[in-house]
Design an enzyme around this catalytic site. Structure first.
Site, PDB file in Angstrom:
ATOM      1  CD  GLU A 269      60.417 114.833  96.904  1.00 40.73           C
ATOM      2  OE1 GLU A 269      60.205 114.292  98.019  1.00 40.73           O
ATOM      3  OE2 GLU A 269      61.565 115.094  96.482  1.00 40.73           O
TER       4      GLU A 269
ATOM      5  CG  PHE B 190      73.584 120.664  93.068  1.00 42.83           C
ATOM      6  CD1 PHE B 190      74.192 121.910  93.144  1.00 42.83           C
ATOM      7  CD2 PHE B 190      74.216 119.587  93.672  1.00 42.83           C
ATOM      8  CE1 PHE B 190      75.396 122.086  93.817  1.00 42.83           C
ATOM      9  CE2 PHE B 190      75.421 119.746  94.336  1.00 42.83           C
ATOM     10  CZ  PHE B 190      76.014 120.994  94.410  1.00 42.83           C
TER      11      PHE B 190
ATOM     12  CE1 TYR C 253      79.942 110.610  95.763  1.00 40.22           C
ATOM     13  CE2 TYR C 253      81.404 110.995  93.901  1.00 40.22           C
ATOM     14  CZ  TYR C 253      80.162 111.093  94.477  1.00 40.22           C
ATOM     15  OH  TYR C 253      79.139 111.653  93.780  1.00 40.22           O
TER      16      TYR C 253
ATOM     17  CB  ALA D 261      62.214 110.952  86.708  1.00 40.76           C
TER      18      ALA D 261
ATOM     19  CB  ALA E  60      69.869 111.923  93.806  1.00 39.79           C
TER      20      ALA E  60
ATOM     21  N   GLY F 151      64.450 115.930  88.448  1.00 35.01           N
ATOM     22  CA  GLY F 151      64.991 115.892  89.799  1.00 35.01           C
ATOM     23  C   GLY F 151      65.010 117.300  90.365  1.00 35.01           C
ATOM     24  CB  ALA F 152      62.677 119.972  89.651  1.00 33.05           C
TER      25      ALA F 152
ATOM     26  CB  THR G  28      65.922 118.096  97.258  1.00 33.68           C
ATOM     27  OG1 THR G  28      66.387 116.988  96.474  1.00 33.68           O
ATOM     28  CG2 THR G  28      64.614 117.734  97.923  1.00 33.68           C
TER      29      THR G  28
END
Length: 400
Positions: free
Chosen positions: A75, A53, A236, A112, A140, A48-49, A51
Protein backbone atom coordinates in the site's frame (compact mmCIF):
# COMPACT_ATOMS: atom_id res chain seq x y z
CA UNK A 1 -7.13 18.31 5.09
CA UNK A 2 -10.78 17.96 4.07
CA UNK A 3 -10.99 14.66 2.20
CA UNK A 4 -13.76 13.96 -0.27
CA UNK A 5 -14.20 11.03 -2.68
CA UNK A 6 -12.69 11.47 -6.13
CA UNK A 7 -13.36 8.67 -8.59
CA UNK A 8 -12.14 7.54 -11.98
CA UNK A 9 -14.22 4.66 -13.31
CA UNK A 10 -14.13 1.77 -10.85
CA UNK A 11 -11.31 3.36 -8.82
CA UNK A 12 -11.57 5.85 -5.98
CA UNK A 13 -8.46 8.03 -5.96
CA UNK A 14 -8.88 9.22 -2.38
CA UNK A 15 -9.38 7.50 0.97
CA UNK A 16 -10.57 8.69 4.37
CA UNK A 17 -8.72 7.54 7.52
CA UNK A 18 -11.60 8.23 9.93
CA UNK A 19 -13.98 6.29 7.71
CA UNK A 20 -11.51 3.41 7.48
CA UNK A 21 -11.24 3.33 11.27
CA UNK A 22 -15.02 3.24 11.62
CA UNK A 23 -15.28 0.44 9.06
CA UNK A 24 -12.71 -1.64 10.94
CA UNK A 25 -14.47 -0.95 14.25
CA UNK A 26 -17.79 -2.08 12.77
CA UNK A 27 -16.24 -5.36 11.65
CA UNK A 28 -14.63 -5.90 15.04
CA UNK A 29 -17.93 -5.34 16.82
CA UNK A 30 -19.62 -7.89 14.59
CA UNK A 31 -16.96 -10.52 15.32
CA UNK A 32 -17.12 -9.85 19.06
CA UNK A 33 -20.92 -10.19 18.98
CA UNK A 34 -20.54 -13.78 17.75
CA UNK A 35 -18.49 -14.84 20.77
CA UNK A 36 -15.07 -16.42 21.03
CA UNK A 37 -14.08 -19.22 18.67
CA UNK A 38 -12.51 -21.52 21.23
CA UNK A 39 -10.59 -23.81 18.86
CA UNK A 40 -9.63 -21.07 16.40
CA UNK A 41 -6.13 -20.13 15.24
CA UNK A 42 -3.67 -18.41 17.59
CA UNK A 43 -0.79 -17.27 15.35
CA UNK A 44 -1.83 -16.14 11.90
CA UNK A 45 -0.20 -14.81 8.74
CA UNK A 46 -2.47 -12.99 6.29
CA UNK A 47 -0.97 -12.35 2.84
CA UNK A 48 -3.02 -9.58 1.27
CA UNK A 49 -4.29 -8.26 4.61
CA UNK A 50 -5.29 -4.66 3.91
CA UNK A 51 -8.66 -4.83 2.15
CA UNK A 52 -11.63 -7.08 1.43
CA UNK A 53 -11.56 -10.72 2.49
CA UNK A 54 -7.95 -10.49 3.65
CA UNK A 55 -8.65 -7.65 6.08
CA UNK A 56 -11.78 -9.38 7.36
CA UNK A 57 -9.82 -12.62 7.81
CA UNK A 58 -7.31 -10.77 9.97
CA UNK A 59 -10.07 -9.15 12.03
CA UNK A 60 -11.85 -12.50 12.48
CA UNK A 61 -8.65 -14.25 13.58
CA UNK A 62 -7.66 -11.51 16.02
CA UNK A 63 -10.98 -10.62 17.57
CA UNK A 64 -12.71 -13.99 17.16
CA UNK A 65 -9.84 -16.17 18.38
CA UNK A 66 -7.51 -13.76 20.14
CA UNK A 67 -4.86 -14.54 17.52
CA UNK A 68 -1.56 -12.78 17.07
CA UNK A 69 -1.50 -11.64 13.44
CA UNK A 70 1.07 -10.58 10.87
CA UNK A 71 -0.34 -8.85 7.81
CA UNK A 72 1.47 -8.47 4.49
CA UNK A 73 0.29 -5.94 1.90
CA UNK A 74 1.50 -3.43 -0.67
CA UNK A 75 0.00 0.00 0.00
CA UNK A 76 0.96 3.63 -0.41
CA UNK A 77 1.84 5.18 2.92
CA UNK A 78 0.44 8.52 3.96
CA UNK A 79 2.54 11.57 4.68
CA UNK A 80 1.85 15.19 5.52
CA UNK A 81 -0.21 16.63 2.69
CA UNK A 82 -0.53 13.26 0.93
CA UNK A 83 -3.19 10.66 1.52
CA UNK A 84 -2.38 7.00 1.89
CA UNK A 85 -4.37 4.31 0.17
CA UNK A 86 -7.49 2.80 1.71
CA UNK A 87 -5.54 -0.33 2.57
CA UNK A 88 -2.95 1.72 4.43
CA UNK A 89 -5.62 3.40 6.54
CA UNK A 90 -7.42 0.08 7.13
CA UNK A 91 -4.21 -1.50 8.39
CA UNK A 92 -3.41 1.46 10.63
CA UNK A 93 -6.91 1.22 12.08
CA UNK A 94 -6.55 -2.52 12.65
CA UNK A 95 -3.25 -2.14 14.48
CA UNK A 96 -4.70 0.64 16.63
CA UNK A 97 -7.68 -1.49 17.66
CA UNK A 98 -5.56 -4.60 18.15
CA UNK A 99 -3.18 -2.70 20.44
CA UNK A 100 -6.11 -1.36 22.48
CA UNK A 101 -7.32 -4.96 22.91
CA UNK A 102 -3.88 -6.18 23.93
CA UNK A 103 -3.41 -8.24 20.77
CA UNK A 104 -0.12 -8.72 18.91
CA UNK A 105 -0.32 -7.22 15.41
CA UNK A 106 2.52 -6.31 13.07
CA UNK A 107 2.52 -5.50 9.38
CA UNK A 108 4.89 -5.67 6.42
CA UNK A 109 4.39 -3.31 3.49
CA UNK A 110 5.98 -4.53 0.27
CA UNK A 111 5.67 -6.71 -2.81
CA UNK A 112 4.40 -10.05 -1.47
CA UNK A 113 5.46 -11.75 -4.70
CA UNK A 114 9.11 -10.99 -3.94
CA UNK A 115 11.57 -13.26 -2.16
CA UNK A 116 12.66 -10.27 -0.06
CA UNK A 117 9.24 -9.80 1.51
CA UNK A 118 8.87 -13.53 2.07
CA UNK A 119 12.20 -13.55 3.93
CA UNK A 120 11.27 -10.43 5.90
CA UNK A 121 8.06 -12.17 6.96
CA UNK A 122 9.89 -15.34 7.96
CA UNK A 123 12.36 -13.33 10.03
CA UNK A 124 9.50 -11.58 11.84
CA UNK A 125 7.72 -14.86 12.56
CA UNK A 126 10.91 -16.39 13.95
CA UNK A 127 11.62 -13.35 16.10
CA UNK A 128 8.16 -12.78 17.54
CA UNK A 129 5.93 -15.83 17.12
CA UNK A 130 8.14 -18.83 16.50
CA UNK A 131 5.59 -20.63 14.35
CA UNK A 132 2.19 -19.90 12.83
CA UNK A 133 -0.86 -22.16 12.67
CA UNK A 134 -2.84 -20.45 9.88
CA UNK A 135 -1.78 -18.87 6.59
CA UNK A 136 -4.44 -16.89 4.71
CA UNK A 137 -3.59 -16.18 1.07
CA UNK A 138 -5.78 -13.33 -0.18
CA UNK A 139 -3.55 -11.57 -2.68
CA UNK A 140 -5.11 -9.59 -5.54
CA UNK A 141 -2.92 -7.77 -8.04
CA UNK A 142 -3.08 -7.02 -11.78
CA UNK A 143 0.62 -7.74 -12.29
CA UNK A 144 3.46 -9.78 -10.83
CA UNK A 145 7.20 -9.86 -11.21
CA UNK A 146 8.36 -13.46 -10.95
CA UNK A 147 10.83 -13.74 -8.03
CA UNK A 148 12.98 -16.41 -9.71
CA UNK A 149 13.15 -15.15 -13.31
CA UNK A 150 12.48 -11.42 -12.99
CA UNK A 151 9.87 -11.66 -15.77
CA UNK A 152 6.97 -9.22 -15.32
CA UNK A 153 3.48 -10.56 -16.03
CA UNK A 154 0.22 -8.64 -16.47
CA UNK A 155 -3.20 -10.26 -16.19
CA UNK A 156 -6.01 -9.68 -18.68
CA UNK A 157 -9.76 -9.81 -18.14
CA UNK A 158 -11.18 -11.44 -21.26
CA UNK A 159 -13.36 -14.32 -22.43
CA UNK A 160 -11.79 -17.27 -24.23
CA UNK A 161 -12.85 -18.52 -27.64
CA UNK A 162 -15.55 -16.03 -28.58
CA UNK A 163 -16.73 -12.53 -27.80
CA UNK A 164 -19.04 -12.04 -24.83
CA UNK A 165 -21.99 -9.67 -24.98
CA UNK A 166 -24.28 -8.99 -22.02
CA UNK A 167 -25.68 -6.28 -19.80
CA UNK A 168 -23.56 -4.18 -17.51
CA UNK A 169 -24.09 -1.09 -15.36
CA UNK A 170 -22.20 2.09 -14.66
CA UNK A 171 -22.83 2.11 -10.93
CA UNK A 172 -22.07 5.82 -10.70
CA UNK A 173 -24.78 6.86 -13.18
CA UNK A 174 -27.12 3.87 -13.10
CA UNK A 175 -26.96 3.44 -16.87
CA UNK A 176 -27.61 -0.16 -17.94
CA UNK A 177 -26.07 -0.92 -21.32
CA UNK A 178 -24.85 -3.84 -23.38
CA UNK A 179 -21.14 -4.48 -23.47
CA UNK A 180 -19.15 -6.66 -25.84
CA UNK A 181 -15.75 -7.97 -24.82
CA UNK A 182 -13.52 -9.49 -27.45
CA UNK A 183 -11.87 -12.83 -26.65
CA UNK A 184 -8.23 -13.18 -25.76
CA UNK A 185 -6.25 -13.40 -28.99
CA UNK A 186 -3.17 -15.26 -27.82
CA UNK A 187 -2.48 -18.08 -25.40
CA UNK A 188 0.29 -16.03 -23.85
CA UNK A 189 -2.30 -13.74 -22.25
CA UNK A 190 -3.97 -16.71 -20.57
CA UNK A 191 -0.64 -17.95 -19.25
CA UNK A 192 0.27 -14.46 -18.03
CA UNK A 193 -3.02 -14.23 -16.13
CA UNK A 194 -2.36 -17.60 -14.54
CA UNK A 195 1.15 -16.43 -13.61
CA UNK A 196 -0.31 -13.41 -11.79
CA UNK A 197 -3.47 -14.83 -10.24
CA UNK A 198 -2.91 -18.59 -10.11
CA UNK A 199 -1.46 -20.76 -7.39
CA UNK A 200 2.29 -20.52 -7.98
CA UNK A 201 2.91 -17.72 -5.51
CA UNK A 202 0.79 -19.42 -2.85
CA UNK A 203 2.96 -22.53 -3.32
CA UNK A 204 6.13 -20.42 -3.12
CA UNK A 205 4.96 -18.91 0.17
CA UNK A 206 4.15 -22.28 1.69
CA UNK A 207 7.45 -23.80 0.51
CA UNK A 208 9.48 -20.95 1.98
CA UNK A 209 7.57 -20.97 5.26
CA UNK A 210 7.89 -24.75 5.55
CA UNK A 211 11.60 -24.76 4.73
CA UNK A 212 12.18 -22.05 7.33
CA UNK A 213 10.52 -24.17 10.01
CA UNK A 214 7.91 -21.54 10.91
CA UNK A 215 4.81 -23.65 10.25
CA UNK A 216 3.29 -25.30 13.30
CA UNK A 217 2.25 -28.94 13.34
CA UNK A 218 -1.32 -29.14 12.00
CA UNK A 219 -1.05 -25.79 10.19
CA UNK A 220 -3.90 -24.78 7.90
CA UNK A 221 -3.73 -22.55 4.87
CA UNK A 222 -6.64 -21.15 2.86
CA UNK A 223 -6.83 -19.20 -0.40
CA UNK A 224 -9.91 -17.53 -1.84
CA UNK A 225 -11.73 -18.16 -5.10
CA UNK A 226 -15.06 -17.44 -6.79
CA UNK A 227 -17.33 -19.36 -9.15
CA UNK A 228 -20.54 -17.36 -9.56
CA UNK A 229 -23.59 -17.90 -11.75
CA UNK A 230 -23.62 -19.13 -15.33
CA UNK A 231 -24.40 -15.65 -16.68
CA UNK A 232 -20.93 -14.47 -15.61
CA UNK A 233 -19.11 -17.64 -16.70
CA UNK A 234 -17.90 -16.30 -20.09
CA UNK A 235 -16.13 -13.31 -18.51
CA UNK A 236 -15.21 -14.94 -15.23
CA UNK A 237 -15.11 -18.69 -14.62
CA UNK A 238 -14.61 -19.69 -18.27
CA UNK A 239 -12.47 -16.66 -19.06
CA UNK A 240 -8.86 -15.81 -18.33
CA UNK A 241 -9.51 -15.18 -14.63
CA UNK A 242 -11.24 -18.53 -14.33
CA UNK A 243 -8.20 -20.28 -15.74
CA UNK A 244 -6.12 -18.66 -13.02
CA UNK A 245 -8.65 -19.72 -10.37
CA UNK A 246 -8.51 -23.29 -11.70
CA UNK A 247 -4.74 -23.18 -11.27
CA UNK A 248 -5.13 -21.83 -7.73
CA UNK A 249 -7.53 -24.62 -6.81
CA UNK A 250 -5.26 -27.25 -8.36
CA UNK A 251 -2.45 -26.09 -6.06
CA UNK A 252 -4.15 -27.70 -3.08
CA UNK A 253 -2.79 -31.15 -3.92
CA UNK A 254 0.79 -29.88 -4.18
CA UNK A 255 0.54 -27.92 -0.92
CA UNK A 256 -1.11 -30.84 0.89
CA UNK A 257 1.80 -33.06 -0.13
CA UNK A 258 4.24 -30.40 1.06
CA UNK A 259 2.56 -30.19 4.47
CA UNK A 260 1.86 -33.89 4.97
CA UNK A 261 4.75 -34.54 7.35
CA UNK A 262 3.63 -31.77 9.68
CA UNK A 263 -0.04 -32.81 9.41
CA UNK A 264 -0.93 -29.58 7.61
CA UNK A 265 -3.84 -29.01 5.22
CA UNK A 266 -4.64 -26.52 2.48
CA UNK A 267 -8.04 -25.34 1.34
CA UNK A 268 -9.61 -23.12 -1.28
CA UNK A 269 -12.70 -21.28 -0.08
CA UNK A 270 -15.19 -20.24 -2.75
CA UNK A 271 -16.63 -17.00 -1.43
CA UNK A 272 -19.69 -14.92 -2.19
CA UNK A 273 -19.86 -12.13 -4.77
CA UNK A 274 -19.25 -8.86 -2.94
CA UNK A 275 -18.32 -5.28 -3.68
CA UNK A 276 -14.53 -5.18 -3.69
CA UNK A 277 -11.98 -3.18 -5.62
CA UNK A 278 -11.39 -6.25 -7.78
CA UNK A 279 -15.04 -7.11 -8.52
CA UNK A 280 -15.86 -3.50 -9.43
CA UNK A 281 -13.44 -3.78 -12.35
CA UNK A 282 -15.19 -6.77 -13.96
CA UNK A 283 -17.89 -5.91 -16.52
CA UNK A 284 -21.34 -7.48 -15.86
CA UNK A 285 -20.44 -8.32 -12.24
CA UNK A 286 -21.55 -5.00 -10.63
CA UNK A 287 -25.01 -5.39 -12.17
CA UNK A 288 -25.22 -8.99 -11.00
CA UNK A 289 -24.15 -8.00 -7.48
CA UNK A 290 -26.74 -5.20 -7.38
CA UNK A 291 -29.51 -7.67 -8.21
CA UNK A 292 -28.08 -10.32 -5.89
CA UNK A 293 -28.01 -7.88 -2.98
CA UNK A 294 -31.67 -7.02 -3.56
CA UNK A 295 -32.69 -10.67 -3.44
CA UNK A 296 -30.49 -11.74 -0.53
CA UNK A 297 -31.33 -8.74 1.62
CA UNK A 298 -35.03 -9.50 1.13
CA UNK A 299 -34.41 -13.08 2.24
CA UNK A 300 -32.25 -12.01 5.20
CA UNK A 301 -29.23 -13.95 3.91
CA UNK A 302 -27.03 -11.09 2.72
CA UNK A 303 -23.45 -11.08 4.03
CA UNK A 304 -20.49 -8.76 3.75
CA UNK A 305 -16.85 -9.80 3.93
CA UNK A 306 -16.79 -9.97 7.72
CA UNK A 307 -19.93 -12.11 7.93
CA UNK A 308 -18.44 -14.41 5.29
CA UNK A 309 -15.16 -14.76 7.16
CA UNK A 310 -16.83 -15.33 10.51
CA UNK A 311 -18.86 -18.15 8.98
CA UNK A 312 -15.80 -19.53 7.18
CA UNK A 313 -13.83 -19.75 10.41
CA UNK A 314 -16.61 -20.94 12.73
CA UNK A 315 -18.57 -23.26 10.42
CA UNK A 316 -15.87 -24.54 8.06
CA UNK A 317 -12.22 -24.21 9.10
CA UNK A 318 -12.61 -24.59 12.86
CA UNK A 319 -15.66 -26.74 13.50
CA UNK A 320 -16.24 -28.34 16.89
CA UNK A 321 -15.61 -31.85 15.52
CA UNK A 322 -12.58 -30.76 13.50
CA UNK A 323 -14.15 -31.77 10.18
CA UNK A 324 -14.06 -29.30 7.29
CA UNK A 325 -17.10 -29.71 5.01
CA UNK A 326 -16.11 -29.72 1.32
CA UNK A 327 -17.89 -29.99 -2.01
CA UNK A 328 -17.35 -32.76 -4.55
CA UNK A 329 -14.29 -30.93 -5.92
CA UNK A 330 -12.73 -30.64 -2.45
CA UNK A 331 -13.51 -26.93 -1.99
CA UNK A 332 -15.03 -25.04 0.91
CA UNK A 333 -18.25 -23.40 -0.27
CA UNK A 334 -19.05 -20.25 1.64
CA UNK A 335 -20.96 -19.03 -1.42
CA UNK A 336 -23.72 -21.53 -0.58
CA UNK A 337 -26.34 -18.92 0.27
CA UNK A 338 -25.60 -16.95 -2.92
CA UNK A 339 -25.83 -20.05 -5.11
CA UNK A 340 -29.05 -21.39 -3.55
CA UNK A 341 -31.51 -22.33 -6.31
CA UNK A 342 -34.22 -19.91 -5.20
CA UNK A 343 -31.77 -16.99 -5.00
CA UNK A 344 -30.34 -17.65 -8.45
CA UNK A 345 -33.80 -18.11 -9.99
CA UNK A 346 -34.92 -14.70 -8.69
CA UNK A 347 -31.70 -13.00 -9.83
CA UNK A 348 -32.06 -14.52 -13.30
CA UNK A 349 -35.63 -13.25 -13.55
CA UNK A 350 -34.57 -9.74 -12.56
CA UNK A 351 -31.62 -9.90 -14.95
CA UNK A 352 -33.94 -10.45 -17.91
CA UNK A 353 -36.01 -7.39 -17.08
CA UNK A 354 -33.49 -4.87 -15.69
CA UNK A 355 -33.08 -1.56 -17.53
CA UNK A 356 -31.76 1.88 -16.71
CA UNK A 357 -35.32 2.96 -16.02
CA UNK A 358 -36.20 0.27 -13.46
CA UNK A 359 -32.72 -0.30 -12.01
CA UNK A 360 -33.35 1.62 -8.77
CA UNK A 361 -36.60 -0.24 -8.21
CA UNK A 362 -35.59 -3.85 -8.82
CA UNK A 363 -31.93 -3.79 -7.74
CA UNK A 364 -29.90 -2.57 -4.79
CA UNK A 365 -27.73 -0.25 -6.86
CA UNK A 366 -27.71 2.27 -4.01
CA UNK A 367 -26.38 -0.40 -1.67
CA UNK A 368 -23.70 -1.23 -4.24
CA UNK A 369 -22.64 2.42 -4.52
CA UNK A 370 -22.54 2.84 -0.75
CA UNK A 371 -20.43 -0.28 -0.27
CA UNK A 372 -18.07 0.86 -3.02
CA UNK A 373 -17.45 4.15 -1.24
CA UNK A 374 -17.25 2.37 2.12
CA UNK A 375 -14.22 0.50 0.74
CA UNK A 376 -12.38 3.83 0.74
CA UNK A 377 -13.73 5.10 4.05
CA UNK A 378 -16.51 7.25 2.61
CA UNK A 379 -20.25 7.32 3.35
CA UNK A 380 -19.68 5.69 6.72
CA UNK A 381 -22.37 6.52 9.27
CA UNK A 382 -21.19 8.79 12.06
CA UNK A 383 -18.29 10.41 10.18
CA UNK A 384 -18.23 14.17 9.53
CA UNK A 385 -16.70 14.45 6.07
CA UNK A 386 -16.71 18.25 6.15
CA UNK A 387 -14.26 18.52 9.02
CA UNK A 388 -10.50 18.83 8.79
CA UNK A 389 -8.91 15.37 8.98
CA UNK A 390 -5.34 14.30 9.68
CA UNK A 391 -4.29 12.54 6.49
CA UNK A 392 -0.92 11.43 7.86
CA UNK A 393 -1.67 8.22 9.77
CA UNK A 394 1.14 5.90 10.83
CA UNK A 395 1.14 2.13 11.11
CA UNK A 396 3.03 1.60 14.38
CA UNK A 397 4.79 -1.63 13.42
CA UNK A 398 6.14 -0.31 10.11
CA UNK A 399 9.39 1.60 10.44
CA UNK A 400 9.54 5.04 8.92
Amino acid sequence: MIIQPRTRGFICLTAHPDGALQSVKNQIEYVKSKGELENGPKKVLVIGASTGFGLSSRIEAAFGSGAATIGVFFEKASSEGKMGTAGWYNSAAFEKEAAAAGLYAKSINGDAFSDEVKQQTIDLIKKDLGQIDLVVYSLASPRRTHPKTGVAYASVLKPIGQAFTNKTVDFHTGAVTDISIQPVDKDEDIQNTIAVMGGEDWKFWMEDLKNAGVLADGVKTVAYSYIGPELTFPIYRNGTIGQAKNDLEASVTTIDNLLADIHGKSYVSVNKALVTQSSSAIPVVPLYISLLYKVMKAKGTHEGTIEQMERLFSERLYTADGKVPLDEAGRIRIDDWEMADDVQAEVAKLWDSVTSENLSEISDIEGYRKEFFNLFGFEMDGIDYEKDTNEDVKIPSIAE
